[in-house]
Design a protein around this motif. Structure first.
Motif, short mmCIF file in Angstrom:
data_model
loop_
_atom_site.label_atom_id
_atom_site.label_comp_id
_atom_site.label_asym_id
_atom_site.label_seq_id
_atom_site.Cartn_x
_atom_site.Cartn_y
_atom_site.Cartn_z
N PHE A 21 9.04 8.64 7.00
CA PHE A 21 7.74 9.29 6.78
C PHE A 21 7.22 9.87 8.09
CE2 PHE A 21 3.15 9.45 6.51
CZ PHE A 21 2.89 9.93 5.24
N GLU A 22 7.29 9.10 9.15
CA GLU A 22 6.79 9.55 10.45
C GLU A 22 7.55 10.77 10.95
OE1 GLU A 22 6.71 6.41 13.29
OE2 GLU A 22 5.32 5.17 12.15
N ARG A 23 8.85 10.82 10.68
CA ARG A 23 9.67 11.95 11.13
C ARG A 23 9.58 13.16 10.21
NH1 ARG A 23 13.66 7.63 12.21
NH2 ARG A 23 14.60 8.12 10.19
N GLY A 24 8.85 13.04 9.12
CA GLY A 24 8.74 14.14 8.18
C GLY A 24 9.90 14.25 7.22
N GLU A 25 10.76 13.23 7.17
CA GLU A 25 11.90 13.22 6.26
C GLU A 25 11.52 12.72 4.87
OE1 GLU A 25 14.88 12.11 9.99
OE2 GLU A 25 14.54 10.66 8.37
N ALA A 26 10.35 12.10 4.77
CA ALA A 26 9.82 11.60 3.50
C ALA A 26 8.36 12.00 3.41
CB ALA A 26 9.97 10.09 3.41
N ASN A 27 7.89 12.26 2.20
CA ASN A 27 6.49 12.66 2.02
C ASN A 27 5.73 11.71 1.11
OD1 ASN A 27 7.93 13.48 -0.23
ND2 ASN A 27 6.99 15.52 -0.36
N ILE A 28 6.25 10.50 0.95
CA ILE A 28 5.53 9.41 0.30
C ILE A 28 6.18 8.12 0.76
CG2 ILE A 28 6.94 9.28 -1.80
CD1 ILE A 28 4.28 8.89 -3.37
N VAL A 67 0.84 -1.19 0.00
CA VAL A 67 0.00 0.00 0.00
C VAL A 67 0.88 1.24 0.00
CG1 VAL A 67 -1.89 1.23 1.12
CG2 VAL A 67 -1.72 -1.25 1.38
N ALA A 68 0.66 2.12 -0.99
CA ALA A 68 1.33 3.42 -1.02
C ALA A 68 0.46 4.44 -0.31
CB ALA A 68 1.56 3.85 -2.47
N TYR A 69 1.10 5.36 0.40
CA TYR A 69 0.33 6.35 1.17
C TYR A 69 1.06 7.69 1.19
CZ TYR A 69 3.55 4.78 4.89
OH TYR A 69 4.65 4.45 5.63
N LEU A 70 0.28 8.73 1.51
CA LEU A 70 0.74 10.12 1.45
C LEU A 70 0.33 10.87 2.71
CD1 LEU A 70 -0.65 10.78 -2.14
CD2 LEU A 70 1.79 10.90 -1.57
N PRO A 71 0.95 12.02 2.98
CA PRO A 71 0.42 12.92 4.01
C PRO A 71 -0.93 13.46 3.54
CG PRO A 71 2.69 13.49 3.43
CD PRO A 71 2.20 12.53 2.40
N PRO A 72 -1.81 13.83 4.44
CA PRO A 72 -3.15 14.29 4.04
C PRO A 72 -3.15 15.45 3.05
CG PRO A 72 -3.09 13.85 6.39
CD PRO A 72 -1.68 13.74 5.91
N LEU A 112 -3.04 11.09 10.05
CA LEU A 112 -1.67 11.49 9.75
C LEU A 112 -1.18 10.97 8.40
CD1 LEU A 112 -0.10 10.84 13.27
CD2 LEU A 112 -0.93 13.02 12.32
N ALA A 113 -1.94 10.06 7.81
CA ALA A 113 -1.59 9.49 6.51
C ALA A 113 -2.87 9.09 5.80
CB ALA A 113 -0.68 8.27 6.68
N VAL A 114 -2.79 9.06 4.46
CA VAL A 114 -3.94 8.70 3.64
C VAL A 114 -3.47 7.68 2.59
CG1 VAL A 114 -5.69 9.48 1.99
CG2 VAL A 114 -5.05 10.93 3.94
N PRO A 115 -4.12 6.52 2.49
CA PRO A 115 -3.72 5.57 1.45
C PRO A 115 -3.95 6.14 0.06
CG PRO A 115 -5.78 4.87 2.47
CD PRO A 115 -5.27 6.02 3.27
N MET A 116 -2.96 5.94 -0.81
CA MET A 116 -3.05 6.41 -2.20
C MET A 116 -3.57 5.30 -3.11
SD MET A 116 0.11 7.60 -4.63
CE MET A 116 -0.12 7.98 -6.36
N MET A 117 -2.97 4.11 -2.96
CA MET A 117 -3.33 2.97 -3.81
C MET A 117 -2.62 1.74 -3.28
SD MET A 117 -0.96 3.96 -7.11
CE MET A 117 0.81 4.29 -6.91
N THR A 118 -3.12 0.57 -3.64
CA THR A 118 -2.38 -0.68 -3.44
C THR A 118 -1.74 -1.06 -4.77
OG1 THR A 118 -4.12 -2.23 -4.09
CG2 THR A 118 -4.18 -1.42 -1.81
N TRP A 119 -0.83 -2.01 -4.73
CA TRP A 119 -0.29 -2.53 -5.99
C TRP A 119 -1.30 -3.46 -6.64
CZ3 TRP A 119 2.43 1.21 -6.29
CH2 TRP A 119 3.43 1.57 -5.40
N GLY A 120 -2.28 -3.93 -5.85
CA GLY A 120 -3.31 -4.77 -6.41
C GLY A 120 -3.09 -6.24 -6.10
N ALA A 121 -3.90 -7.07 -6.73
CA ALA A 121 -3.80 -8.53 -6.62
C ALA A 121 -4.12 -9.09 -7.99
CB ALA A 121 -4.77 -9.05 -5.56
N LEU A 122 -4.08 -10.41 -8.10
CA LEU A 122 -4.37 -11.07 -9.38
C LEU A 122 -5.68 -11.84 -9.30
CD1 LEU A 122 -0.90 -12.65 -10.22
CD2 LEU A 122 -1.88 -10.57 -11.20
N ASP A 123 -6.51 -11.73 -10.34
CA ASP A 123 -7.66 -12.63 -10.41
C ASP A 123 -7.21 -13.92 -11.09
OD1 ASP A 123 -7.61 -12.22 -13.17
OD2 ASP A 123 -9.40 -10.96 -13.22
#
Length: 370
Positions: free
Chosen positions: A204-211, A139-144, A231-242
């Protein structure tokens, strides 16, 4: 059958379609061949730091393995980080322990340098004996404030920002994230050299990264609380396979869009062509069969059978799905023929995909592998 169990079986079927091989999660009961570990200690070595998803995975299985192995040995997780897991894998290659008191856990970050022909790799997967393969997601995530720049699933609004994140290395599992972000037209600068994905989360938690992104087990434990606190918002997952090999939503995170959905909604990105084919190939190699447990090639057939049966027994526990869902997410856990099929999936990619990534790594990061 519960919905989560159904999702786990759906994930299992997806891996069947991708590997074009029959997978099995359990097998009939077998003999332990006289192997007994009473009073002994099993070292479960992983080539990462203790703060990431691999540590979470290994520590989930360690006490269960202690209960399942004959003689109920103590199973201790040891950490040998370095060079994005290459240091530990090179070390394991040299081990000749034959009694089962040493097992080794790998991740996609161990598989990718092997697949790409990284000159630092001195290990050979085919010399080892696989006894468990675990699928996972990411899961990729970002600051709000950054997440607010997205227009629904369209990531175009993120293209004007300079992003920094902590990465284990250009040839590690993180290349799935780096290539995805580049395909979206984002400017994401990796800080290479962290010893585990958990160290990237700490940045990310320390504010040294923003993604950032985390594999599912680490996200469930360490990022979801940040999401809950705003404090964080999910951007997307890499997904799965059907079961046709298509990218679909991750069953552990059904409310979070997949990268494919975000790519389709973002004009700069395309879900066809060389970049997409390469991304999908390495995603498949890195996530549906991401974590594996190996015995050294020197281990006897009785020892291999003992560990295979122990993992069979763990997966067959009445409470396993509940325990795994809370810690690992909803993904297939494979032994025996299933583990061998997953092993093949995780240790080979089409030559066209490999060539694309080798060229992309040189152009984007100056990493030369040939």
């Amino acid at each position: 059958m519960t919905d989560k169990t159904t999702l786990r079986h759906t994930a299992q079927a997806a891996l069947v379609g991708a590997a074009t091989l029959a997978l099995a999660t359990t097998a009939t009961a077998g003999s332990h061949g006289g192997v007994n570990y009473e009073g002994q200690t099993i070292e479960f070595v992983i080539p990462f730091s203790e703060s990431g998803g691999s540590a979470r995975w290994a520590n989930f299985y360690a006490p269960l393995l202690s209960e399942a192995l004959p003689g109920n040995p103590t199973v201790v997780v040891r950490y040998r980080p370095g060079a994005g897991s290459t240091t530990g894998a090179n070390w394991f290659q040299e081990q000749t322990t034959d009694d089962g008191t040493l097992i080794f856990g790998t991740s996609g970050s161990t598989q990718f340098p092997y697949l790409l022909g990284d000159p630092r790799v001195r290990y050979e997967y085919n010399d080892w004996q696989v006894v468990l393969a675990s699928g996972t997601g990411g899961v990729a995530y970002l600051p709000p404030d950054e997440a607010a720049k997205m227009d629904g699933l369209d990531a175009t609004g993120l293209q004007g920002t300079d992003y920094i994140w902590g990465s284990q290395g250009a040839t590690r599992l993180d290349l799935v994230a780096n290539l995805a972000w580049e395909m979206l037209g984002m400017n994401v600068e990796p800080v290479f050299g962290i010893e585990g994905r958990g160290d990237g989360r700490l940045m990310f938690e320390r504010g040294e990264a923003n993604i950032d992104y985390q594999t599912s087990s680490a996200y469930l434990r360490s990022v979801q609380p940040m999401v809950d606190e705003g404090l964080a918002v999910p951007m997307m997952t890499w997904g799965a396979l059907d079961n046709a090999g298509n990218i679909v939503r991750d069953p552990t995170f059904p409310d979070i869009p997949s990268f494919k959905e975000v790519c389709e909604a973002t004009p700069a990105c395309a879900t066809e062509g060389d970049a997409w084919d390469a991304w999908k190939a390495f995603f498949i190699a890195g996530f549906p069969a991401q974590k594996m447990v190996f015995l050294p090639g020197s281990a006897s057939a009785d020892v291999v059978e003992t560990f295979s049966q122990a993992f069979d027994d763990i997966i067959a526990r009445d409470d396993f799905d509940t325990l795994a869902e809370k810690t690992l997410g909803v993904y297939p856990q494979m032994t025996r023929d299933g583990a061998k099929a997953a092993f093949q999936l995780g240790t080979q990619v089409p030559e066209e995909a490999r060539a694309f990534v080798v060229n992309w790594l040189e152009e984007s990061y100056g990493v030369t592998l040939e």
